[in-house]
Design an enzyme around this catalytic site. Structure first.
Site, PDB file in Angstrom:
ATOM      1  CG  HIS A  13      41.144  51.158  40.967  1.00  0.00           C
ATOM      2  ND1 HIS A  13      42.553  51.372  41.296  1.00  0.00           N
ATOM      3  CD2 HIS A  13      41.195  51.888  39.611  1.00  0.00           C
ATOM      4  CE1 HIS A  13      42.979  52.081  40.476  1.00  0.00           C
ATOM      5  NE2 HIS A  13      42.439  52.223  39.455  1.00  0.00           N
ATOM      6  CB  SER A  73      26.459  25.941  55.402  1.00  0.00           C
ATOM      7  OG  SER A  73      26.664  25.959  56.693  1.00  0.00           O
ATOM      8  CE  LYS A 129      27.159  30.654  52.945  1.00  0.00           C
ATOM      9  NZ  LYS A 129      28.274  31.319  54.239  1.00  0.00           N
ATOM     10  CD  GLU A 135      35.259  29.644  49.362  1.00  0.00           C
ATOM     11  OE1 GLU A 135      35.154  30.698  49.696  1.00  0.00           O
ATOM     12  OE2 GLU A 135      35.007  28.691  49.494  1.00  0.00           O
TER      13      GLU A 135
END
Ligand code: ARG
Length: 457
Positions: free
Chosen positions: A154, A275, A281, A288
């Protein structure tokens, strides 16, 4: 020249031609088309359906076309599809004899045969790419079997696990994918050639001969089915979808575990991006993108299932829609597997952060309950007593491994001195010695078993 112009008074409209054509994508089948045609022409000659000289001339012409395409000196363009292209090119090179190639066959059994030959290669490539990934996962598992990390259920810390066990879990998934592609290959390796348009042929062909020449395991047993069957496309897309699902889960873990919030793993600079506005970043674009492309492969599976669902027997032009999704899924799967294999090879680990995190959240509570149960306390009571200890820890801002024996005894008189060493993070993972469990020896045994199973393919 159109392959079918005899019956027509007027040429097709330019926009109809453009709409109908498939050469722009089925040119990928050029090698399969030529290979199948050489086998067909050889058989026609051996069976006396055309003369040996004609057969030889056709085969030599086809091989020359193959060499020219390979060398890049012949552009595959200007015809309706790959079958028309090769035939027209043959006729323009060897003249009238070339027109005999299409004896006892149709483009319907031709395309079904070409596509199976091609898909067979794609299944083999998927197996190879998956094997490369599993090989890297096994190396990482061996290397990281020294480390402990949190195991989740979970997405809440559940129990400490061995890091090698984590990687072995993915090897198990990808090994099942390998097995699926492998068995799919055997199922698709049935030859439709000789089914002709739909009903078979009246020529004395020898299907066994073309089967052997093309390396198929058997010949199709019903010509109506053979020309319209695209189960192998749907099956390939399902196998690709499930492999992408597994890869996508690994991506999701990578994205989470490399985030500041988790901080267990580090994505190598070479496989991350920055970024344009936020200088600090380091983004996980590659995981992704792989996760995102999974949706695209699922879409292709839905596409082919929908395309075939309402087709009356036998061949229908709808089936031309089978190729682009297949080719796209194939490229997507192969690219994703390759990039992820490279990324996993370079993943780095924050060993201490993983270990610390593994001990958080009272993650050794099960071990405390098991301690009691192994000493005769019914497990349900042991669970309740440990629950009280966890509550005690929360109320007093303590952890299970930091409790004294006296504190343990508040919950049960069964606790002895040895509870203090049984409740540590490492002892928890090391104690799970069941087959496939998180003890280091079980992980090493898992690696041996996976290596052995991998060698079968
Ligand atoms: N391009 C067609 C396909 O991909 C080849 C078969 C054409 N057959 C036909 N009867 N028009 O399915």
């Amino acid at each position: 020249m159109k392959l079918w112009e005899g019956r027509f008074d007027a040429p097709t409209a330019a926009d109809a031609d453009a709409f109908n054509e498939s050469l722009s994508f089925d040119k990928k089948l050029w090698r399969a088309d030529i290979t199948a045609s050489v086998a067909h022409a050889t058989m026609l000659g051996k069976c006396g359906i055309i003369t040996n000289e004609e057969s030889d001339a056709i085969c030599a012409g086809l091989k020359a076309i193959c060499a020219d395409i390979e060398a890049g000196t012949l552009a595959v363009e200007g015809q309706e599809d790959i079958h028309s292209f090769v035939e027209n090119e043959l006729v323009s090179r060897i003249g009238q004899t070339g027109k005999k190639l299409h004896t006892a066959r149709s483009r319907n059994d031709q395309v079904a045969t070409d596509f199976r030959l091609y898909a067979r290669g794609a299944a083999d490539r998927a197996v190879d790419a998956l094997k490369a990934l599993v090989t890297v996962l096994l190396a990482r598992a061996k290397e990281t079997s020294k480390y402990i990390m949190p195991g989740f259920t979970h997405l809440r810390k559940a129990q400490p696990i061995n890091c090698g066990q984590y990687f072995n879990a993915y090897s198990e998934m990808f090994l099942r994918d390998i097995d699926r592609f492998h068995s799919l290959r055997a199922r698709m390796n049935v030859m439709p050639l000789g089914s002709a348009a739909l009903a078979g042929t009246s020529y004395p062909i020898d299907r066994e001969m073309t089967r052997a020449l093309l390396g198929f395991d058997s010949v199709s047993q019903n010509s109506l089915d053979a020309v319209s069957d695209r189960d192998f496309v749907a099956e390939y897309l399902f196998c690709a979808s499930l492999a992408m699902a597994h890869l996508s889960r690994l991506c999701e873990d990578t994205i989470l575990y490399t985030s500041d919030e988790f901080g267990y793993w580090v994505i190598p600079d070479a496989y991350s991006t920055g970024s344009s506005i936020m200088p600090q970043k380091k983004n996980p674009d590659i995981p992704e993108l792989v996760r995102g492309k999974t949706g695209r492969v699922y879409g292709h599976l839905m596409g082919i299932l929908t395309t075939i669902k309402g087709l009356p027997l036998a061949y229908n032009k709808d089936l031309q829609e089978d190729k682009e999704p297949f080719f796209d899924a194939e490229t997507t799967l192969e690219n994703c597997l390759a990039i992820y294999t490279a990324l996993v090879k370079e993943l780095a680990f924050n060993v201490n952060a993983m270990f610390e995190a593994a001990g958080e959240g009272h993650s050794t509570a099960t071990d405390v309950a098991d301690y009691l149960a192994k000493r005769g306390v019914p497990f349900r009571d042991a669970h309740a007593a440990t629950g009280r200890l966890v509550r005690y820890c929360i109320e007093h801002n303590k952890t299970l491994p930091s409790l004294t024996l006296e504190e343990f005894r508040l919950a049960s008189p069964v606790f002895e001195e040895d509870i203090l060493s049984a409740v540590t993070t490492r002892a928890s993972a090391e104690g799970r010695t069941s087959v496939g469990g998180s003890a280091r020896q079980a992980v090493m045994d898992g690696i041996v078993s996976l290596r052995k199973r991998l060698r079968q393919y």
